[in-house]
Design an enzyme around this catalytic site. Structure first.
Site, PDB file in Angstrom:
ATOM      1  N   LYS A  48       0.880  -1.166   0.000  1.00  0.00           N
ATOM      2  CA  LYS A  48       0.000   0.000   0.000  1.00  0.00           C
ATOM      3  C   LYS A  48       0.914   1.211   0.000  1.00  0.00           C
ATOM      4  O   LYS A  48       1.602   1.490   0.985  1.00  0.00           O
ATOM      5  CB  LYS A  48      -0.881  -0.001   1.239  1.00  0.00           C
ATOM      6  CG  LYS A  48      -1.774   1.235   1.332  1.00  0.00           C
ATOM      7  CD  LYS A  48      -2.915   1.003   2.286  1.00  0.00           C
ATOM      8  CE  LYS A  48      -2.713   1.649   3.635  1.00  0.00           C
ATOM      9  NZ  LYS A  48      -3.029   3.082   3.636  1.00  0.00           N
ATOM     10  N   GLY A 101      -7.858   9.133   9.997  1.00  0.00           N
ATOM     11  CA  GLY A 101      -8.160   9.221  11.422  1.00  0.00           C
ATOM     12  C   GLY A 101      -9.244  10.219  11.783  1.00  0.00           C
ATOM     13  O   GLY A 101      -9.556  10.403  12.957  1.00  0.00           O
ATOM     14  N   GLY A 123     -10.400   7.570   6.911  1.00  0.00           N
ATOM     15  CA  GLY A 123     -11.386   8.602   7.211  1.00  0.00           C
ATOM     16  C   GLY A 123     -12.763   8.115   7.634  1.00  0.00           C
ATOM     17  O   GLY A 123     -13.606   8.929   7.971  1.00  0.00           O
ATOM     18  N   ASN A 145      -8.511   1.674  10.163  1.00  0.00           N
ATOM     19  CA  ASN A 145      -7.719   1.346  11.343  1.00  0.00           C
ATOM     20  C   ASN A 145      -8.254   2.066  12.579  1.00  0.00           C
ATOM     21  O   ASN A 145      -8.803   1.459  13.499  1.00  0.00           O
ATOM     22  CB  ASN A 145      -6.248   1.715  11.075  1.00  0.00           C
ATOM     23  CG  ASN A 145      -5.281   1.223  12.162  1.00  0.00           C
ATOM     24  OD1 ASN A 145      -4.102   1.089  11.914  1.00  0.00           O
ATOM     25  ND2 ASN A 145      -5.738   0.929  13.367  1.00  0.00           N
TER      26      ASN A 145
END
Lengths: 68, 259
Positions: B100, B161, B188, B209
């Site tokens: 990634k 985040g 997001g 995450n």
């Protein structure tokens, strides 16, 4: 001789190879990758790659992380 | 949804929810959350081995690379050069050719540096890596990345985040029409409805995450995300009803009493 390993100056004995260094540090080399002076060292070449005085080494592994 | 597998560069993915491994309390919690999410793809960062404290546990002792597809990322890289070095090191570690690719442009927004991302992607594709690039929700950027050999693209939903969810669903739709590769929404999203919405739009997968790791109960949120993805994907496949301004009764009009 002195080398820079992961950003830290470290004193190691002369005529050490990448394999020798990983063994000295007790790092399992299956899951790491090694860069010597910004060039990747292939796993097959660990034993034949000699480290010289002043060399810069990076030894990396996978850690927790998502994005940034 | 047995025949609804996601395939990228010949690799078959069981889950459309991909998760990160950062920000958890410890590896045990990471493992539990990953299990609860039902994912088979986990993204990991590439970092210096701790040479002072070698007793430190390794993430891969908890996350079995035989069970999960490991997706190394170039998180934290601000230049094409660093991202290329990091990605090449990840590939050399010998677990996967997937990466990634992230090249960050600014530490306040963590928005990607599109120019540097293109530059790094070009090199890494040539080196034989399977490059999944994190990018802004820009259809032109998506096209450029696909043209140079990326087998999927990862547009952001919102800043990393931030938990804001998809800010520009119209751009995501245009990206889906512009490129014919899988679209993985990356970064997001905040909660299960955000991932459901991404899947309803027709995105192929979602990577997240913080939304799990930062929840009060990460394990429960991981499970919620699993259902969010499944629900959203099913709804997309089922085909939703059109939006209308006025009511349409769902009960028959004939047979009403007093008529």
């Amino acid at each position: 001789m002195n080398i820079t390993l992961n950003g830290e100056i470290k004193t190691v004995h002369d005529n050490i190879t990448v394999l020798g260094l990983l063994e000295l540090l007790q790092i399992q080399h299956q899951r790491v990758a090694v860069e010597l002076n910004e060039s990747i060292v292939k796993k097959d070449n660990y034993g034949s790659t000699a480290i010289k005085n002043g060399d810069i080494l990076e030894v990396v592994s996978f850690m927790g992380g998502g994005t940034v | 949804m047995i025949d609804d597998k996601l395939v990228i560069a010949g690799i078959e993915f069981q889950s459309r929810l991909w998760v990160g491994t950062g920000k958890y309390k410890d590896f045990a919690e990471t493992k539990k959350a990953i299990e609860a999410s039902g994912t088979d793809v986990v993204t990991v960062s590439v970092r210096r081995v701790n040479i002072i404290d070698k007793s430190k546990e390794n993430l891969l002792d908890y996350i079995d690379p035989k069970k999960y597809k490991i997706l190394p990322n170039t998180a934290g890289c601000y230049t094409a050069k660093d991202a290329i070095r990091t990605a090449m090191l990840a590939a050399e570690a010998g677990i996967t050719k997937l990466v990634k690719l992230e090249v960050i442009g600014d530490d306040k927004t963590l928005f990607p540096d599109n120019e540097a991302t293109l530059e790094a992607a070009k090199v890494l594709v040539k080196e034989g890596l399977i490059v999944l690039p994190y990018m802004s929700d820009d259809p032109i950027m998506a096209k450029k990345l696909v043209d140079l050999g990326c087998p999927a693209v990862m547009p952001l939903a919102a800043p990393i985040g931030s938990g804001l969810g998809i800010r520009n669903p119209y751009n995501i739709r245009i990206i889906m029409e512009t490129v014919k590769v899988p679209i993985i929404v990356d970064a997001g999203v905040g909660t299960a409805s955000d991932v459901a919405f991404a899947m309803e739009l027709g995105c192929d997968a979602v990577l997240l995450n913080t939304a799990i790791a930062g929840a009060k109960d990460p394990i429960a949120m991981a499970e919620a995300m699993k259902y969010g993805v499944l629900g959203g994907r099913l709804a997309y496949k089922a085909g939703r009803i059109p939006r209308k301004l006025y009511a349409t009764a769902s009960s028959p009009i004939e047979g009403m009493i007093g008529s």
